[in-house]
Motif scaffolding. Sequence first.
Motif, PDB file in Angstrom:
ATOM      1  N   ARG A 204       0.835  -1.198   0.000  1.00  0.00           N
ATOM      2  CA  ARG A 204       0.000   0.000   0.000  1.00  0.00           C
ATOM      3  C   ARG A 204       0.872   1.253   0.000  1.00  0.00           C
ATOM      4  NH1 ARG A 204      -4.058   0.803   4.884  1.00  0.00           N
ATOM      5  NH2 ARG A 204      -2.138   1.544   5.856  1.00  0.00           N
ATOM      6  N   SER A 205       1.921   1.207   0.828  1.00  0.00           N
ATOM      7  CA  SER A 205       2.794   2.366   0.917  1.00  0.00           C
ATOM      8  C   SER A 205       3.491   2.634  -0.424  1.00  0.00           C
ATOM      9  CB  SER A 205       3.787   2.110   2.040  1.00  0.00           C
ATOM     10  OG  SER A 205       4.814   3.002   1.987  1.00  0.00           O
ATOM     11  N   ALA A 206       3.867   1.550  -1.122  1.00  0.00           N
ATOM     12  CA  ALA A 206       4.504   1.733  -2.434  1.00  0.00           C
ATOM     13  C   ALA A 206       3.526   2.334  -3.436  1.00  0.00           C
ATOM     14  CB  ALA A 206       5.026   0.400  -2.949  1.00  0.00           C
ATOM     15  N   LEU A 207       2.271   1.861  -3.383  1.00  0.00           N
ATOM     16  CA  LEU A 207       1.255   2.409  -4.298  1.00  0.00           C
ATOM     17  C   LEU A 207       0.967   3.875  -3.979  1.00  0.00           C
ATOM     18  CD1 LEU A 207      -1.323  -0.523  -4.563  1.00  0.00           C
ATOM     19  CD2 LEU A 207       0.431   0.167  -6.201  1.00  0.00           C
ATOM     20  N   GLU A 208       0.914   4.172  -2.657  1.00  0.00           N
ATOM     21  CA  GLU A 208       0.660   5.567  -2.263  1.00  0.00           C
ATOM     22  C   GLU A 208       1.772   6.477  -2.751  1.00  0.00           C
ATOM     23  OE1 GLU A 208      -2.004   4.652   1.739  1.00  0.00           O
ATOM     24  OE2 GLU A 208       0.135   5.117   1.928  1.00  0.00           O
ATOM     25  N   GLN A 209       2.995   5.930  -2.738  1.00  0.00           N
ATOM     26  CA  GLN A 209       4.102   6.763  -3.219  1.00  0.00           C
ATOM     27  C   GLN A 209       3.995   6.995  -4.728  1.00  0.00           C
ATOM     28  OE1 GLN A 209       8.022   5.601  -1.855  1.00  0.00           O
ATOM     29  NE2 GLN A 209       8.886   6.921  -3.442  1.00  0.00           N
ATOM     30  N   GLN A 210       3.574   5.949  -5.443  1.00  0.00           N
ATOM     31  CA  GLN A 210       3.351   6.119  -6.897  1.00  0.00           C
ATOM     32  C   GLN A 210       2.281   7.162  -7.148  1.00  0.00           C
ATOM     33  OE1 GLN A 210       2.571   2.788  -9.494  1.00  0.00           O
ATOM     34  NE2 GLN A 210       3.779   1.458  -8.156  1.00  0.00           N
ATOM     35  N   LEU A 211       1.213   7.074  -6.332  1.00  0.00           N
ATOM     36  CA  LEU A 211       0.095   8.007  -6.473  1.00  0.00           C
ATOM     37  C   LEU A 211       0.568   9.439  -6.204  1.00  0.00           C
ATOM     38  CD1 LEU A 211      -2.942   8.268  -6.946  1.00  0.00           C
ATOM     39  CD2 LEU A 211      -3.306   7.899  -4.515  1.00  0.00           C
ATOM     40  N   ALA A 212       1.419   9.579  -5.156  1.00  0.00           N
ATOM     41  CA  ALA A 212       1.947  10.898  -4.822  1.00  0.00           C
ATOM     42  C   ALA A 212       2.760  11.453  -5.978  1.00  0.00           C
ATOM     43  CB  ALA A 212       2.799  10.816  -3.566  1.00  0.00           C
TER      44      ALA A 212
END
Lengths: 458, 295
Positions: A204-212
Amino acid sequence: MGGLNTALTVASCALSAQEAAIETVNNNIANATTPGYSREIVDLSSAGSTDNGTGVAIGDGVELDGVTSVRDQLLSLRIQQQTSEQSAVAAQSNALAPVQTYFSGTSGTIGSDLSTFFSSLSALSANPSSTAARQTAIGNAQNLVQQFHATSSGLTSVQTGLDTQIAGDVTTINSLTSRIASLNSQVAAATAQGQDGGSYLDQRSALEQQLAGLTGIAITTTAAGDTVTTSNGSPLVEANESFALSAAKQGSGLLQISDSNGRDITASLTGGDLGGLLQVRDQAIPSFLSQIDSLANGFASAFNSAQASGYDLTGAPGSALFSIPATVSGSAASIGLISADGSALAVSSDGSANSNGNLTTLTGVQNSPLAGGLSPTGSFAALVDSVGNAVSEAATQSTAIQASLTQLTNQQSAVSGVSIDEESSNLIRYQQAYQAAAEVVSTIQSLFSTTINMVSGA
Amino acid sequence: MRVSPNLEPDVLAGMQQSQADLQKALQEVSTGQRVNVPGDDPAASAAMVQNLAESNNNDQYTENASSALGQVQTADSVLTSVVSLLTQAVSLGTEGASSTTTAADRQTIATQIQGILGSVVSEANTSYAGAPLFAGTVDTPTAFTGSPTSGYTYQGNSESNQVQVGDSLQVQVSVPGNVLFTNASGNVLGSLSQLAAALNSGSVAGVGTATSAVTSAIHFISSQHAVFGNSINQLNTQESFLSQEKITLSSEATNLIGVDTATAAENLAQAENQNSAVLAAAAKVLPTSLLDYLK
């Protein structure tokens, strides 16, 4: 006998604890290169002590409390923010690169065509009635008009070109938010069972970083999972639900981005690739276009009024040479040349064909201030300056933010990254501990045998 | 304190940075320019817009000056020829005024004067680059039409042109024909006609008066040399200023966007060294692992 049994229990606990530790090391090594993976550590604690009846308390061995991921929430948050900023300036820098081509070089720019036009006019000074010289000047006026058109349409096509990337970003954002929402429910389920949910959190954290990296986001962690909103507060993810953004072409021909409620949020999206693209599309390029429009309009009006104070080759009072729309906006795209005949240039001041008396008024336009306070050449120079500054600022910021982002990533890696060396040495440690515990079991077994033999032999 | 176990990102960033520096240095050497797009140096790029405009104008002013110089020099040589023609007329007039000259001789002299008048008018009709030099600003084939017997009519006007040879410098290149050749304070054509008529009529006193009128026309024309001489001086001075300015502008352009070869070469060598150092360091650190020693 009780003592030996207890000792055997302690030894087998030790075996399983070391086994768990070795499994953790194994998992860490397996994920050493997995993006976003946070290393896991095994939590061991000593298991109290019991009085064995002799009044001496002896330790009960080791307890396996669980496996936890090592991560720093604050660092992740800062990395997300910096990623947003970095992506935004990187997007700006890339998007502005093609804009620069209209403003560089010693030919094929509005500035160089303006200069060529005025110097070919000045050539009429020595030869006011020369048809060839007049035709050259009019030809250069035509080039200038075309350059205004080319620059204006070039910038507009950069704008529409950015829409392709904007649409792509919106699609990616929607796919990321739906995956984050489904991970939210997996994390919640794991937490409900009292587990760490480490790998889900990492994903989730990796996806959130991509989203950011795509758009500026704000994240609030709740029991039901992370609530993600855009920088302006439009919801993207709440618990296990995601809210898709949509992009649709508007009357202007450009994409408008709406949130799940259909609210237009184009202007309020900042940060990330999307924010950077929108900044260039909706602010930087329109500002350049409006400067070009003012230049086209101001130059054409000034030149037309200079024409009016003289006479053309036929002796008729000078008429307007350039046509411009009533409003400043769109002037560069629709400026036109009224006459392609060199005789229309109002060079004469007395109506005679060989007079060049009005020429200084015509060439004077080059260095006389327009409405904005700058001469045509000065206005173009200012435009070059603002384009150059936009590009170099984006590049400088990109470098600066990249440096701090690298530092943050290093910091995060220092906290959460898997070190093969560390895991290797841990492996040796756990292996030795396991071997020792196994040795204890075999020793206890031989003690049992000794005791049993002792009893049967009696 | 735990340090980051992953060296790759740092190594990669270092390699990218040094590669970018190398590329920039290479571009500087190959183009000879420090600034290729506005983003490289916005202020210098903006200043280059002005520099380009000024140097284009400078080139044009130089062409204008050389063309104007040709025109003025032609006009000046016309005045010299006219003065020498008028000087001939004066000596013929003096001869005609003498009491020993017969009426028939005066007729012959009158014909010669008319010939001189024709030559003066043809000088006054000189054109330069297809346009008459002495017709003011009017585009007419010849400044004066007519014949020695019927008289001459001026086809031009009283305007004169100035040629632009600097942003705010214009030099006078013409004097209208009516000012030069039919001026009240020294009427060239009028005095010659008057002399021819007096010779024809045989009036000695008339011939004397007409001869002194031609003399004052000589003085007037000679004084007009100054106008053209002044223009020639101005144009010469401006030409040398413009060529000096051209050098200044081009060295300004080099300062703004150019790079000198020595510096560029040095930058390139430095970038190359930096790049190989980064690569060597990467080769050194990346493969190291505890596992190498656990054997």
